[in-house]
Design a protein around this motif. Structure first.
Motif, PDB file in Angstrom:
ATOM      1  N   SER A 194       0.806  -1.216   0.000  1.00 58.44           N
ATOM      2  CA  SER A 194       0.000   0.000   0.000  1.00 58.44           C
ATOM      3  C   SER A 194       0.845   1.276   0.000  1.00 58.44           C
ATOM      4  N   SER A 195       2.087   1.183   0.450  1.00 59.68           N
ATOM      5  CA  SER A 195       2.957   2.360   0.494  1.00 59.68           C
ATOM      6  C   SER A 195       3.645   2.634  -0.843  1.00 59.68           C
ATOM      7  N   MET A 196       3.534   1.728  -1.792  1.00 58.28           N
ATOM      8  CA  MET A 196       4.201   1.879  -3.076  1.00 58.28           C
ATOM      9  C   MET A 196       3.509   2.928  -3.945  1.00 58.28           C
ATOM     10  N   GLU A 197       4.299   3.809  -4.530  1.00 50.97           N
ATOM     11  CA  GLU A 197       3.781   4.789  -5.484  1.00 50.97           C
ATOM     12  C   GLU A 197       4.064   4.263  -6.893  1.00 50.97           C
ATOM     13  N   ILE A 198       3.070   3.565  -7.467  1.00 56.41           N
ATOM     14  CA  ILE A 198       3.263   2.862  -8.732  1.00 56.41           C
ATOM     15  C   ILE A 198       2.447   3.530  -9.831  1.00 56.41           C
ATOM     16  N   SER A 199       3.030   3.589 -11.017  1.00 57.96           N
ATOM     17  CA  SER A 199       2.310   4.083 -12.178  1.00 57.96           C
ATOM     18  C   SER A 199       2.693   3.263 -13.402  1.00 57.96           C
ATOM     19  N   THR A 200       1.693   2.962 -14.238  1.00 58.46           N
ATOM     20  CA  THR A 200       1.970   2.318 -15.520  1.00 58.46           C
ATOM     21  C   THR A 200       1.691   3.279 -16.678  1.00 58.46           C
ATOM     22  N   ASP A 201       1.575   4.553 -16.366  1.00 57.23           N
ATOM     23  CA  ASP A 201       1.407   5.585 -17.383  1.00 57.23           C
ATOM     24  C   ASP A 201       2.663   5.639 -18.246  1.00 57.23           C
ATOM     25  N   VAL A 202       2.490   5.557 -19.557  1.00 61.49           N
ATOM     26  CA  VAL A 202       3.630   5.551 -20.468  1.00 61.49           C
ATOM     27  C   VAL A 202       4.487   6.799 -20.287  1.00 61.49           C
ATOM     28  N   GLN A 203       3.862   7.936 -20.022  1.00 61.72           N
ATOM     29  CA  GLN A 203       4.602   9.187 -19.883  1.00 61.72           C
ATOM     30  C   GLN A 203       5.492   9.192 -18.643  1.00 61.72           C
ATOM     31  N   ARG A 204       5.180   8.368 -17.655  1.00 54.85           N
ATOM     32  CA  ARG A 204       5.987   8.328 -16.426  1.00 54.85           C
ATOM     33  C   ARG A 204       6.954   7.143 -16.405  1.00 54.85           C
ATOM     34  N   SER A 205       6.860   6.258 -17.375  1.00 55.56           N
ATOM     35  CA  SER A 205       7.656   5.037 -17.351  1.00 55.56           C
ATOM     36  C   SER A 205       9.146   5.332 -17.262  1.00 55.56           C
ATOM     37  N   THR A 206       9.831   4.596 -16.396  1.00 53.01           N
ATOM     38  CA  THR A 206      11.282   4.741 -16.259  1.00 53.01           C
ATOM     39  C   THR A 206      11.991   4.346 -17.545  1.00 53.01           C
ATOM     40  N   VAL A 207      11.442   3.372 -18.266  1.00 50.28           N
ATOM     41  CA  VAL A 207      11.985   2.930 -19.554  1.00 50.28           C
ATOM     42  C   VAL A 207      11.182   3.576 -20.677  1.00 50.28           C
ATOM     43  N   PRO A 208      11.836   4.246 -21.627  1.00 50.02           N
ATOM     44  CA  PRO A 208      11.090   4.856 -22.730  1.00 50.02           C
ATOM     45  C   PRO A 208      10.377   3.797 -23.581  1.00 50.02           C
ATOM     46  N   LEU A 209       9.168   4.107 -23.997  1.00 53.65           N
ATOM     47  CA  LEU A 209       8.410   3.222 -24.876  1.00 53.65           C
ATOM     48  C   LEU A 209       8.964   3.319 -26.293  1.00 53.65           C
ATOM     49  N   THR A 210       9.326   2.178 -26.886  1.00 50.16           N
ATOM     50  CA  THR A 210       9.869   2.155 -28.247  1.00 50.16           C
ATOM     51  C   THR A 210       9.055   1.244 -29.150  1.00 50.16           C
ATOM     52  N   LEU A 211       9.125   1.524 -30.454  1.00 49.01           N
ATOM     53  CA  LEU A 211       8.426   0.700 -31.444  1.00 49.01           C
ATOM     54  C   LEU A 211       9.090  -0.652 -31.625  1.00 49.01           C
ATOM     55  N   GLY A 212      10.385  -0.718 -31.426  1.00 49.54           N
ATOM     56  CA  GLY A 212      11.108  -1.963 -31.688  1.00 49.54           C
ATOM     57  C   GLY A 212      11.080  -2.277 -33.174  1.00 49.54           C
ATOM     58  N   THR A 213      10.752  -3.508 -33.507  1.00 50.18           N
ATOM     59  CA  THR A 213      10.730  -3.926 -34.910  1.00 50.18           C
ATOM     60  C   THR A 213       9.371  -3.725 -35.569  1.00 50.18           C
ATOM     61  N   ARG A 214       8.445  -3.068 -34.873  1.00 51.95           N
ATOM     62  CA  ARG A 214       7.151  -2.773 -35.498  1.00 51.95           C
ATOM     63  C   ARG A 214       7.328  -1.822 -36.683  1.00 51.95           C
ATOM     64  N   ARG A 215       6.340  -1.830 -37.544  1.00 57.44           N
ATOM     65  CA  ARG A 215       6.365  -0.953 -38.712  1.00 57.44           C
ATOM     66  C   ARG A 215       6.311   0.508 -38.278  1.00 57.44           C
ATOM     67  N   LYS A 216       7.156   1.328 -38.870  1.00 53.62           N
ATOM     68  CA  LYS A 216       7.192   2.739 -38.533  1.00 53.62           C
ATOM     69  C   LYS A 216       5.997   3.458 -39.152  1.00 53.62           C
TER      70      LYS A 216
END
Length: 345
Positions: free
Chosen positions: A201-223
């Motif tokens: 309960s004390s954890m401050e967790i977010s799965t919001d892409v804008q807050r993610s510690t790791v940047p969201l990347t396309l990888g091998t998906r089509r650009k």
């Protein structure tokens, strides 16, 4: 005389008995780093409870398991119907004989064997490997809590080195697709619920892409666009907040990150990759060791991405390169990733 003689003959204290590693009282108790034979429970470890030790998870069914700390290695065996969050792993994570699980994990090495129907949100520094596995789906790691960035550093992982979509199947099956990418709009919270038990309960967790510690990347998906550019940040250790802010701003304007890389590089190599005399002086500073190994490259895609990126580098200060035009951008990207490929071979 007698007193002096008796003192000279005093015996030295006996040596302390040798203590073997398995006898040390401060040796970690394996029970503290094992979760086994659990069913229908939410369990895990808070930040600071694993502290870089190895961890074992086995024979768990329909559990939600959260390891909110960095570890040395993690092995997961014979788990069914579970969800996992596994914080930064300095070495390897190995899933064996697991079925129908959903996982968010960051690691140096990733491997599965004899697994089926597994969904992963992954950061992996090296090429992920699957073996004798099927129904494997992969997306980019997305997660945030305040301690996570420091845990990446303790695990010697860069948030910019992520090969999540470059999967190698060690045992491909003829005529069968053993792995695929999750839909681009997949969100972690739709696969891995946030913990609701009192322990977390004390954890401050977010799965919001804008807050993610790791940047969201396309990888091998089509650009999505035929326009791309290369953005290079020097002095990346000093510019971490600026890099994150830069990424957030260009994403808000419709740009996407294809790939990101943090690499060690010498000055003459930077000059050769960029082919720009404007950055010769900065390259020489890198060559002299001032910025050695402190370079982050971003491949950005999107309509008008060069103009958008150029408009945002002011807030990042000096020491940032953006491809000046579309033709140069294509050359920059090819040269940058050719150098990385040669460095890894």
């Amino acid at each position: 005389m007698g007193c002096l003689e008796s003192k000279s003959k005093q015996e030295s204290p006996p040596p302390e008995p040798k203590v073997f590693s398995w006898e040390r009282k401060d040796r970690p108790d394996p029970k503290d780093y094992t979760l086994a034979n659990l069913k229908d429970v939410t369990v895990g470890r808070l930040p600071g409870k694993v502290n870089g030790e190895g961890f074992v998870i086995q024979d768990c069914h329909d559990c939600n398991i959260y390891i909110f700390d960095n570890s040395a290695t993690i092995t997961i065996d014979d788990c069914v119907g579970c969800t996992f969050f596994l914080g930064p792993i300095k070495g390897s994570v190995f899933f064996r004989d697991c079925n129908n699980c959903k996982v968010a994990v960051a690691c140096q090495q990733f491997r599965t064997r004899d697994c089926k129907k597994m969904d992963f949100f992954l950061l992996c520094d090296s090429q992920p490997i699957i073996e004798s596995s099927s129904g494997m789906k992969f997306g980019c790691f997305q997660y945030y809590y305040p301690e996570l960035e420091g845990q990446f550093e303790k695990a010697s992982l860069s948030v910019y080195n992520n090969n999540w979509s470059n999967i190698y199947d060690f045992t491909p099956a003829a005529g069968e697709t053993t792995w695929s990418l999750l839909p681009e709009n997949s969100k972690v919270e739709d696969f891995i619920p946030l913990p609701t038990t009192e322990e977390f309960s004390s954890m401050e967790i977010s799965t919001d892409v804008q807050r993610s510690t790791v940047p969201l990347t396309l990888g091998t998906r089509r650009k999505p666009s035929n326009q791309s550019c290369l953005v290079v940040f020097f002095e990346c250790a000093e510019k971490k907040p600026q890099i994150k802010e830069f990424i957030q701003k260009i994403q808000q304007q419709g740009c996407m990150l294809c790939q990101t890389k943090q690499i060690s590089i010498k000055g003459e190599e930077i000059s050769r990759i960029l082919g720009s005399s404007e950055y010769n002086s900065l390259a020489e500073q890198v060559l002299c060791g001032l910025f050695l190994g402190a370079l982050v490259g971003l491949e950005v895609n999107g309509d008008n991405c060069i103009q958008i990126c150029s408009g945002q580098i002011g807030s990042a200060g000096s020491g940032v390169y953006v491809s000046p035009d579309n033709q140069k951008a294509s050359t920059d990207i090819d040269q940058f990733y050719n150098f990385i490929d040669m460095s890894m071979s």
